[in-house]
Scaffold this motif. Structure first.
Motif, PDB file in Angstrom:
ATOM      1  N   THR A 116       0.820  -1.209   0.000  1.00 48.08           N
ATOM      2  CA  THR A 116       0.000   0.000   0.000  1.00 48.08           C
ATOM      3  C   THR A 116       0.857   1.264   0.000  1.00 48.08           C
ATOM      4  O   THR A 116       0.359   2.352   0.296  1.00 48.08           O
ATOM      5  CB  THR A 116      -0.933   0.024   1.224  1.00 48.08           C
ATOM      6  N   ASN A 118       2.533   4.567  -1.130  1.00 42.02           N
ATOM      7  CA  ASN A 118       2.050   5.597  -2.055  1.00 42.02           C
ATOM      8  C   ASN A 118       2.883   5.635  -3.328  1.00 42.02           C
ATOM      9  O   ASN A 118       4.105   5.475  -3.299  1.00 42.02           O
ATOM     10  CB  ASN A 118       2.086   6.977  -1.398  1.00 42.02           C
ATOM     11  N   LEU A 171     -10.062   5.986 -10.838  1.00 40.78           N
ATOM     12  CA  LEU A 171      -9.123   5.081 -10.175  1.00 40.78           C
ATOM     13  C   LEU A 171      -9.728   3.703  -9.951  1.00 40.78           C
ATOM     14  O   LEU A 171     -10.911   3.564  -9.656  1.00 40.78           O
ATOM     15  CB  LEU A 171      -8.692   5.671  -8.830  1.00 40.78           C
ATOM     16  N   ASP A 173      -8.910   0.283  -7.666  1.00 45.07           N
ATOM     17  CA  ASP A 173      -8.151  -0.312  -6.551  1.00 45.07           C
ATOM     18  C   ASP A 173      -7.098   0.640  -6.004  1.00 45.07           C
ATOM     19  O   ASP A 173      -6.020   0.237  -5.578  1.00 45.07           O
ATOM     20  CB  ASP A 173      -7.492  -1.631  -6.969  1.00 45.07           C
ATOM     21  N   ALA A 174      -7.395   1.934  -6.039  1.00 42.99           N
ATOM     22  CA  ALA A 174      -6.485   2.942  -5.484  1.00 42.99           C
ATOM     23  C   ALA A 174      -7.311   4.135  -5.031  1.00 42.99           C
ATOM     24  O   ALA A 174      -8.448   4.336  -5.491  1.00 42.99           O
ATOM     25  CB  ALA A 174      -5.442   3.378  -6.512  1.00 42.99           C
ATOM     26  N   LEU A 198      -1.167   8.364  -5.462  1.00 42.52           N
ATOM     27  CA  LEU A 198      -2.169   7.309  -5.389  1.00 42.52           C
ATOM     28  C   LEU A 198      -1.763   6.307  -4.317  1.00 42.52           C
ATOM     29  O   LEU A 198      -0.594   5.947  -4.197  1.00 42.52           O
ATOM     30  CB  LEU A 198      -2.301   6.584  -6.729  1.00 42.52           C
ATOM     31  N   THR A 199      -2.733   5.846  -3.541  1.00 44.39           N
ATOM     32  CA  THR A 199      -2.500   4.824  -2.527  1.00 44.39           C
ATOM     33  C   THR A 199      -3.167   3.525  -2.964  1.00 44.39           C
ATOM     34  O   THR A 199      -4.402   3.471  -3.069  1.00 44.39           O
ATOM     35  CB  THR A 199      -3.065   5.245  -1.162  1.00 44.39           C
ATOM     36  N   PRO A 200      -2.396   2.472  -3.242  1.00 42.89           N
ATOM     37  CA  PRO A 200      -3.003   1.187  -3.634  1.00 42.89           C
ATOM     38  C   PRO A 200      -3.862   0.619  -2.508  1.00 42.89           C
ATOM     39  O   PRO A 200      -3.583   0.826  -1.318  1.00 42.89           O
ATOM     40  CB  PRO A 200      -1.786   0.289  -3.912  1.00 42.89           C
ATOM     41  N   ILE A 207      -3.042  -1.488  -9.764  1.00 42.53           N
ATOM     42  CA  ILE A 207      -3.996  -0.389  -9.713  1.00 42.53           C
ATOM     43  C   ILE A 207      -4.187   0.147 -11.122  1.00 42.53           C
ATOM     44  O   ILE A 207      -3.348  -0.055 -12.004  1.00 42.53           O
ATOM     45  CB  ILE A 207      -3.533   0.741  -8.775  1.00 42.53           C
TER      46      ILE A 207
END
Length: 243
Positions: A116, A118, A171, A173-174, A198-200, A207
């Motif tokens: 996860t 960034n 987006l 999955d992010a 972006l955060t997975p 993502i």
């Protein structure tokens, strides 16, 4: 006879027991190699190129009008929709029409992830602020030191298009951890730079995201190149990803 058989059987069992005891003291060793593969960049896998579809466009002024640039623009959002036409300041409404006739597609891509952590995406630094504000389009000339992204026809004597104000959205999955900040991915303008984060999602392997941009009629080429031809206009731009 029976006792003799029993004795032989006991002797056999004893032999097996002795053999087991003897083997339990034997040790073996094996050498294992250790490796690590290092990546210094993140691979972006392109899914779709950006396509503005079919545009109705006839002319671009290409020269300054009372301190501003006469032009027209359409914003292609990451969800694939067009905004309304926006004409630059000091332009008489309808002088430089640009109408989307359909077939538009935002660019889209995926990135393989393993955590996860960034990810920072960087799009072209081709920002002109709010198109339509007095003098704003002048910044397209040289893009204030940014990257000049153009769509051009094969014939160099016709007007081109600028691509500015890139955005990232749609987006998969992010999430965008800065969605309320000036650097939010849906508002990458001169106020927020040309990057977004972006955060997975937890446990995902990749993502996805889409890229939009605003297409602007030519303000760089001068009065000599103002007409558009019924042909295909092409160009390219880079998007990079990093941890």
């Amino acid at each position: 006879m029976k006792q003799n058989f029993i004795a032989k059987k006991l002797v056999g069992i004893g032999s097996i027991a002795l053999l087991t005891i003897a083997m339990s003291g034997v040790a073996t060793a094996e050498t294992f190699n250790a490796t690590a593969t290092v990546e210094t960049s993140i691979a972006i896998t392109k899914v779709d190129d950006m396509d503005f579809g079919t545009l109705f466009a006839t002319t671009a002024l290409g020269t300054a009008v009372a301190g501003a640039e006469a032009c027209a623009s359409l914003a292609l959002a990451p969800d694939g929709t067009f905004g309304s036409i926006v004409e630059c300041e000091d332009t008489t409404a309808g002088d430089y029409p640009m109408i989307g006739l359909g077939g538009q597609t935002p660019a889209s891509a995926t990135i393989a992830v393993g955590s996860t952590a960034n990810i920072t995406l960087a799009v072209p630094d081709a920002d002109v602020g709010v198109i339509g504000a007095d003098g704003a389009a002048v910044a397209i000339l040289g893009l204030a030191g940014g990257a000049d992204v153009m769509l051009s026809a094969v014939d160099p004597s016709v007007a081109k298009f600028h691509l500015v104000n890139f955005t990232i959205g749609n987006l998969v999955d992010a999430t965008d951890p800065n969605s309320a900040a000036a650097t939010a991915c849906d508002d990458i303008t001169s106020a927020g730079g040309n990057t977004c984060v972006l955060t997975p999602g937890f446990g995902v392997a990749s993502i996805g995201f889409s890229i939009g941009a605003t297409i602007v009629t030519d303000v760089d080429s001068g009065a000599a190149f103002t007409a558009y031809q019924p042909t295909t206009y092409t160009g390219s731009f880079d998007v990079t990803a990093s941890y």
